[in-house]
Design an enzyme around this catalytic site. Structure first.
Site, PDB file in Angstrom:
ATOM      1  CE  LYS A  41      -4.557  -6.219  -1.730  1.00  0.00           C
ATOM      2  NZ  LYS A  41      -5.155  -5.593  -0.547  1.00  0.00           N
ATOM      3  CG  ASN A  42      -8.725  -6.616  -1.233  1.00  0.00           C
ATOM      4  OD1 ASN A  42      -7.689  -6.808  -0.586  1.00  0.00           O
ATOM      5  ND2 ASN A  42      -8.964  -5.483  -1.858  1.00  0.00           N
ATOM      6  CB  CYS A 135      -1.864   2.078   5.287  1.00  0.00           C
ATOM      7  SG  CYS A 135      -3.104   2.226   4.049  1.00  0.00           S
ATOM      8  CG  ASP A 328      -8.816  -0.702  -4.514  1.00  0.00           C
ATOM      9  OD1 ASP A 328      -9.235  -1.805  -4.157  1.00  0.00           O
ATOM     10  OD2 ASP A 328      -8.643   0.239  -3.724  1.00  0.00           O
ATOM     11  NE  ARG A 444       0.428  -4.362   1.496  1.00  0.00           N
ATOM     12  CZ  ARG A 444      -0.493  -3.377   1.409  1.00  0.00           C
ATOM     13  NH1 ARG A 444      -0.095  -2.143   1.227  1.00  0.00           N
ATOM     14  NH2 ARG A 444      -1.778  -3.623   1.508  1.00  0.00           N
TER      15      ARG A 444
END
Ligand code: EPZ
Length: 463
Positions: A41-42, A135, A328, A444
């Site tokens: 994703k990153n 967030c 993470d 997500r």
């Protein structure tokens, strides 16, 4: 009524009235088998933005089908960019890019909208981008990104009335810069690289972040003719006048941050999972810590096998920027430690609010308490902004976990992406039926997670 009976009633109620956005999980059995990682994703988020630095369409493969990518694609299309998508393949045609203003709706839906500063300033000389805001894992300001841009003769102002950053190139052509980040920033480093790639002359970025995802972005840009070299935390960039579209679609790396999640599914459920696609050196500290617990780790061709060998030993971790133990990974680690014998600690030094899963795990009887470790220099250790007025004793930067604990089922809420994976692991460990509310937050960053878990023997339904 016992915990399980109350919760089964609760879950039946939840099932009847749940309209959507949840998983129902029947846990308590080992998960075993082979799982393939999705594209990172990153990396995907950044290369799709970097594609706007080109004149002609750029193609990518191994792009994960996750919500964060879909949101970014909607944002790019709102700027006139044409995006074609076919499974894991994405083509970005920047030729239609017709606006340097990111609207609040699209800009607020993805964390990385501010990275558009690089292509928009190069194409239009100016950019208006809403504050990405924090967030649930912290304030996540971009002061370091803005200070770096200012070193490239960019004038960037934040307008608190509109919530927008306005950035303008200070006259003439963009020249390279020598910049030292006061603290490493992953996306800040990537923004500097994207920006400097097309600046005239040389740029030297020091105290740069070192996550492998950044090196994948560098690899893509270098294949397109950029001249970028990294030596540890120093990155040297020789600007070029333009980038050339690679002949073949650029295949991004697998998501190394997904690997510890499936490792935790394996070990916490007393199972055996082979994670294909992960490069062991990219999760070196995680693998070493698993070995410290007595968990089984075996490198096999094209991946790593994680398997339960017997009661795990409680093992402390402190998160750090790469090459340390990634922030993470600490949520899945926490669930694992609820099943380990003894007391372990997790000290989170990267984000200031990354324990969103603690209250959920405690619902399942996990024995977790906050504490403040003794540290000499908080400003030096913590990666987030700390002002002098901070009262460390009131911060929630560390937890103590005592195990092993038999987790019972429950109704669990997802607070952020990695906390979502964490509560899903707990639901698979817990005996009985649990409800995990907030499936879309997990979507997500985790592609097809229920399909992948079902193949590993999990009893999981999306409702
Ligand atoms: C990236 O976030 C990743 N996100 C994060 O993954 C990852 O955990 C993090 O890097 C560390 O590797 C993406 O790449 C989209 P930072 P980023 O800038 O770049 C503070 C996930 O779940 N800071 O290295 O935002 C910041 O608040 C996500 O995939 C400032 O104070 O991380 C944080 O506390 C979560 N001012 C710390 O530094 C700044 O200007 C590290 O942030 C920039 C950062």
């Amino acid at each position: 009524m016992s915990g399980i009976r109350i919760c089964n009633t609760h879950c039946k109620f939840a099932k009847q009235f749940l309209m959507e956005d949840a998983f129902i999980v029947k846990g308590g059995k080992p998960l075993s088998g082979t799982v393939g990682l999705s594209g990172a994703k990153n990396v995907a988020l950044k290369v799709l933005i970097a594609a706007l630095l080109f004149r002609d369409p750029v193609r990518f493969s191994n792009i994960p089908n996750i919500k964060d990518i879909s949101e970014l694609i909607h944002l790019l299309e709102s700027l006139g960019v044409v995006v074609k998508r076919d499974k894991d393949r994405v083509e970005i045609d920047p030729s239609g890019l017709n606006s340097y203003t990111v609207d609040l709706l699209h800009g607020s839906k993805t964390r990385v909208s501010f990275m558009l500063f690089a292509p928009l300033l190069h194409k239009f000389g100016e950019a208006l981008i809403p504050n990405p805001g924090g967030c649930r894992i912290g304030a996540r300001p971009i002061d370091r990104h803005i200070k770096m841009l200012e070193s490239f003769q960019v004038d960037a102002q934040y307008n608190s009335n509109t919530g927008y950053y306005t950035a303008k190139v200070n006259g003439g052509k963009l020249k390279g810069s020598n910049y030292i980040f006061d603290k490493p920033t992953h996306t800040g480093t990537e923004l500097a690289i994207m920006f400097a790639a097309l600046c005239h002359g040389k740029s030297v970025i020091k105290n740069a972040a070192q996550e492998p995802e950044i090196d994948d972005l560098i690899s893509f840009l270098n294949i397109a003719g950029a001249k970028i070299a990294r030596r540890d935390s120093t990155i040297e960039i020789e600007g070029v006048s333009e980038l050339t579209v690679p002949d073949e679609p650029y295949r991004i790396m697998f998501d190394r941050n997904e690997a510890p999640t499936y490792a935790a599914f394996a070990l916490a459920t007393k199972g055996d999972i082979t994670v294909k696609g992960v490069v062991q050196s990219d999760i070196y500290h995680f693998v070493n810590k698993v070995k410290e617990t007595g968990g089984g780790v075996e490198t096999i061709d094209g991946g790593v096998r994680f398997f339960y060998k017997g009661i795990l030993k409680a093992t402390d971790i402190t998160t750090l920027p790469h090459p340390g133990f990634m922030t993470d990974w600490q949520g899945p680690w926490a669930v694992l430690m609820t099943q380990a014998k003894g007391t372990s600690t997790i000290h989170e030094t990267v984000f200031e609010n990354r324990f969103g899963y603690v209250s959920e795990l405690k619902k399942l009887s996990a024995r977790i308490e906050y504490f403040q470790p003794q540290i000499d220099d908080a400003k030096a250790l913590y990666q987030f902004r700390i002002d002098d007025t901070i009262n460390l004793s009131r911060r929630r930067q560390a937890i103590k976990i005592t195990g092993p604990t038999t987790l019972h089922n429950g109704a669990l809420y997802v607070n952020d992406l990695r906390a979502g994976a964490t509560v899903l692991i707990a639901a698979c460990v817990a005996r009985g039926e649990s409800v995990v509310l907030g499936a879309s937050t997990i979507d997500r960053g985790y592609e097809h997670i229920e399909e992948k878990l079902r193949k590993l023997g999990a009893n999981i339904q999306r409702v």
